[in-house]
Design a protein around this motif. Structure first.
Motif, PDB file in Angstrom:
ATOM      1  N   HIS A 143       0.811  -1.220   0.000  1.00  0.00           N
ATOM      2  CA  HIS A 143       0.000   0.000   0.000  1.00  0.00           C
ATOM      3  C   HIS A 143       0.846   1.274   0.000  1.00  0.00           C
ATOM      4  N   THR A 144       2.143   1.128  -0.206  1.00  0.00           N
ATOM      5  CA  THR A 144       3.048   2.268  -0.251  1.00  0.00           C
ATOM      6  C   THR A 144       3.417   2.557  -1.698  1.00  0.00           C
ATOM      7  N   GLU A 145       3.413   3.824  -2.048  1.00  0.00           N
ATOM      8  CA  GLU A 145       3.768   4.202  -3.419  1.00  0.00           C
ATOM      9  C   GLU A 145       5.180   3.715  -3.741  1.00  0.00           C
ATOM     10  N   PRO A 146       5.415   3.191  -4.958  1.00  0.00           N
ATOM     11  CA  PRO A 146       6.729   2.651  -5.316  1.00  0.00           C
ATOM     12  C   PRO A 146       7.923   3.558  -5.004  1.00  0.00           C
ATOM     13  N   PRO A 147       7.848   4.877  -5.253  1.00  0.00           N
ATOM     14  CA  PRO A 147       9.041   5.687  -4.940  1.00  0.00           C
ATOM     15  C   PRO A 147       9.364   5.758  -3.442  1.00  0.00           C
ATOM     16  N   LEU A 148       8.394   5.435  -2.596  1.00  0.00           N
ATOM     17  CA  LEU A 148       8.585   5.515  -1.151  1.00  0.00           C
ATOM     18  C   LEU A 148       8.961   4.161  -0.533  1.00  0.00           C
ATOM     19  N   ARG A 149       9.174   3.154  -1.353  1.00  0.00           N
ATOM     20  CA  ARG A 149       9.491   1.809  -0.872  1.00  0.00           C
ATOM     21  C   ARG A 149      10.975   1.555  -0.674  1.00  0.00           C
ATOM     22  N   ARG A 150      11.796   2.585  -0.632  1.00  0.00           N
ATOM     23  CA  ARG A 150      13.242   2.395  -0.430  1.00  0.00           C
ATOM     24  C   ARG A 150      13.481   1.819   0.962  1.00  0.00           C
ATOM     25  N   LEU A 151      14.263   0.741   1.046  1.00  0.00           N
ATOM     26  CA  LEU A 151      14.545   0.094   2.321  1.00  0.00           C
ATOM     27  C   LEU A 151      16.057  -0.100   2.492  1.00  0.00           C
ATOM     28  N   PRO A 152      16.785   0.966   2.802  1.00  0.00           N
ATOM     29  CA  PRO A 152      18.223   0.811   2.929  1.00  0.00           C
ATOM     30  C   PRO A 152      18.659  -0.051   4.112  1.00  0.00           C
TER      31      PRO A 152
END
Length: 72
Positions: A61-70
């Motif tokens: 449910h998170t927009e693709p650009p906000l899915r960064r998981l460093p």
């Protein structure tokens, strides 16, 4: 208002815990929620299978650009 560019730098340093800070920032205000969104998932701690399954739903449910998981 404090410039969003400065908030972004602050959030990038603040959101390095187990995810509590990112969740808490989402509750402050709409402005802070939007400004901190790119850093909300910067660092996440998953300790069980149920947490992993719940986190999968969050990512869906998170927009693709906000899915960064460093830091997972």
């Amino acid at each position: 208002r404090f410039p969003v560019e400065l908030w972004t730098r602050i959030f990038s340093h603040a959101c390095t815990d187990d995810g509590d800070t990112g969740r808490a920032l989402s509750l402050v205000s709409r402005y802070i929620r939007r400004a901190s969104a790119p850093h909300k998932l910067q660092s996440v701690l998953i300790t069980s299978v149920p947490q992993m399954l719940a986190f999968t739903k969050v990512l869906e449910h998170t927009e693709p650009p906000l899915r960064r998981l460093p830091c997972l």
